[in-house]
Design a protein around this motif. Structure first.
Motif, PDB file in Angstrom:
ATOM      1  N   ILE A 153       0.827  -1.207   0.000  1.00  0.00           N
ATOM      2  CA  ILE A 153       0.000   0.000   0.000  1.00  0.00           C
ATOM      3  C   ILE A 153       0.860   1.256   0.000  1.00  0.00           C
ATOM      4  N   ALA A 154       1.852   1.318   0.879  1.00  0.00           N
ATOM      5  CA  ALA A 154       2.624   2.548   1.062  1.00  0.00           C
ATOM      6  C   ALA A 154       3.522   2.870  -0.124  1.00  0.00           C
ATOM      7  N   VAL A 155       3.913   1.848  -0.892  1.00  0.00           N
ATOM      8  CA  VAL A 155       4.805   2.065  -2.033  1.00  0.00           C
ATOM      9  C   VAL A 155       4.127   1.701  -3.353  1.00  0.00           C
ATOM     10  N   GLY A 156       3.490   0.534  -3.402  1.00  0.00           N
ATOM     11  CA  GLY A 156       2.929   0.038  -4.650  1.00  0.00           C
ATOM     12  C   GLY A 156       1.803   0.886  -5.214  1.00  0.00           C
ATOM     13  N   LEU A 157       0.821   1.219  -4.390  1.00  0.00           N
ATOM     14  CA  LEU A 157      -0.317   1.986  -4.900  1.00  0.00           C
ATOM     15  C   LEU A 157       0.080   3.391  -5.361  1.00  0.00           C
ATOM     16  N   PRO A 158       0.942   4.128  -4.631  1.00  0.00           N
ATOM     17  CA  PRO A 158       1.403   5.414  -5.178  1.00  0.00           C
ATOM     18  C   PRO A 158       2.140   5.265  -6.512  1.00  0.00           C
ATOM     19  N   LEU A 159       2.873   4.162  -6.692  1.00  0.00           N
ATOM     20  CA  LEU A 159       3.548   3.949  -7.972  1.00  0.00           C
ATOM     21  C   LEU A 159       2.533   3.733  -9.101  1.00  0.00           C
ATOM     22  N   LEU A 160       1.402   3.119  -8.780  1.00  0.00           N
ATOM     23  CA  LEU A 160       0.336   3.003  -9.783  1.00  0.00           C
ATOM     24  C   LEU A 160      -0.147   4.382 -10.199  1.00  0.00           C
ATOM     25  N   VAL A 161      -0.307   5.271  -9.234  1.00  0.00           N
ATOM     26  CA  VAL A 161      -0.722   6.645  -9.542  1.00  0.00           C
ATOM     27  C   VAL A 161       0.348   7.342 -10.381  1.00  0.00           C
ATOM     28  N   VAL A 168       5.405   1.090 -19.119  1.00  0.00           N
ATOM     29  CA  VAL A 168       6.520   0.330 -18.557  1.00  0.00           C
ATOM     30  C   VAL A 168       6.509   0.438 -17.036  1.00  0.00           C
ATOM     31  N   LEU A 169       6.270   1.644 -16.519  1.00  0.00           N
ATOM     32  CA  LEU A 169       6.195   1.824 -15.072  1.00  0.00           C
ATOM     33  C   LEU A 169       4.995   1.077 -14.496  1.00  0.00           C
ATOM     34  N   LEU A 170       3.889   1.044 -15.237  1.00  0.00           N
ATOM     35  CA  LEU A 170       2.719   0.283 -14.795  1.00  0.00           C
ATOM     36  C   LEU A 170       3.055  -1.196 -14.684  1.00  0.00           C
ATOM     37  N   LEU A 171       3.745  -1.727 -15.689  1.00  0.00           N
ATOM     38  CA  LEU A 171       4.137  -3.140 -15.658  1.00  0.00           C
ATOM     39  C   LEU A 171       5.079  -3.415 -14.493  1.00  0.00           C
ATOM     40  N   LEU A 172       6.036  -2.522 -14.272  1.00  0.00           N
ATOM     41  CA  LEU A 172       6.965  -2.682 -13.158  1.00  0.00           C
ATOM     42  C   LEU A 172       6.224  -2.679 -11.824  1.00  0.00           C
ATOM     43  N   THR A 173       5.232  -1.806 -11.694  1.00  0.00           N
ATOM     44  CA  THR A 173       4.466  -1.714 -10.448  1.00  0.00           C
ATOM     45  C   THR A 173       3.639  -2.968 -10.213  1.00  0.00           C
ATOM     46  N   VAL A 174       3.055  -3.510 -11.271  1.00  0.00           N
ATOM     47  CA  VAL A 174       2.267  -4.745 -11.140  1.00  0.00           C
ATOM     48  C   VAL A 174       3.151  -5.891 -10.667  1.00  0.00           C
ATOM     49  N   VAL A 175       4.357  -5.985 -11.233  1.00  0.00           N
ATOM     50  CA  VAL A 175       5.294  -7.016 -10.798  1.00  0.00           C
ATOM     51  C   VAL A 175       5.679  -6.796  -9.336  1.00  0.00           C
ATOM     52  N   TYR A 176       5.913  -5.544  -8.962  1.00  0.00           N
ATOM     53  CA  TYR A 176       6.266  -5.221  -7.583  1.00  0.00           C
ATOM     54  C   TYR A 176       5.151  -5.626  -6.620  1.00  0.00           C
TER      55      TYR A 176
END
Length: 248
Positions: free
Chosen positions: A170-178, A187-195
């Motif tokens: 929550i603290a890192v992954g969801l902000p990266l989705l935003v 590419v960042l979306l794909l990286l975030t999904v993997v994370y």
């Protein structure tokens, strides 16, 4: 009366091509995902050292056992809520200043506010949950886990999922989705999904050959996502440098 010719601005196709190229350059100038990825990656790897320094093993009575039988259980505690609270707050603050400075230097603004606000709100949520847990005491092995008034079975899959969700997912992954939405980066979306997949997949005790009673038991938990974030930062940084050299 004289006739004056108007300079041709090109065909509609050429205008659209030029507009697309301009849009691509503006988005490239707005992007800077390598910086927050670098900070979050370093912060995550730092969690390994913090967990090692705060590691503690205790032998406590098993609640389900007969007290006269002398049965005991091993309880492991590690990590620091203060480290993650202060670290994430500093990371999001530094990211905000980074994007603001870049906007002034390049003359192209970046709508980074949704990313920063999301990060701050979610860090607050995780902190409030941690404080709630501390105030109500850490449960002994086998006792129900008090999660905002919900008494959950510590051995259930739902409890394990919530425990992992209320951490860096929550603290890192969801902000990266935003941030991937802000920067329009697939590419960042794909990286975030993997994370998020790495953070939410349950790992059994002794994963990677490290027992849960080892001071380095957090190495896989923080090492894998930390390295992923740093590799993402490296990739985005190299892509930005290459794009800059191409258009210089």
């Amino acid at each position: 009366m004289t006739d004056a010719s108007v300079p041709s601005q090109g065909t509609p196709h050429e205008v659209l091509t030029s507009l697309r190229d301009l849009t691509r350059r503006v988005r490239a100038a707005q992007r800077g995902a390598w910086f927050p990825l670098l900070l979050l990656g370093l912060l995550t790897l730092g969690g390994i050292l913090v967990s090692h320094l705060t590691f503690k093993v205790e032998t406590v009575p098993c609640p389900a056992a007969d007290p006269t039988a002398g049965a005991s259980c091993t309880q492991v505690t590690q990590g620091s809520a203060v480290y993650w609270l202060v670290g994430l707050a500093l990371a999001y603050t530094a990211t905000a200043f980074f994007y603001i400075r870049r906007s002034h230097e390049r003359g192209v603004g970046t709508p980074i506010r949704p990313y920063i606000l999301t990060g701050i709100v979610l860090v607050g949520l995780v902190t409030a949950t941690t404080i709630w847990t501390i105030r109500h005491g850490m449960p002994k092995p086998g006792e129900p886990l008090d999660f905002w008034g919900l008494h959950l079975d510590p051995t259930s899959g739902l409890t394990a999922f919530l425990h992992r969700l209320m951490g860096n997912a929550i603290a890192v992954g969801l902000p990266l989705l935003v941030l991937s939405w802000v920067e329009r980066s697939r590419v960042l979306l794909l990286l975030t999904v993997v994370y998020l997949g790495i953070e939410l997949v349950p790992l059994t005790d002794g994963w990677a050959g490290i027992p849960f009673t080892s001071p380095w038991s957090s190495l896989p938990h923080f090492g894998v996502p930390g390295v992923l974030l740093l590799l993402g930062a490296l990739g985005f940084g190299l892509a930005e440098l290459l794009d800059k050299r191409t258009h210089s």
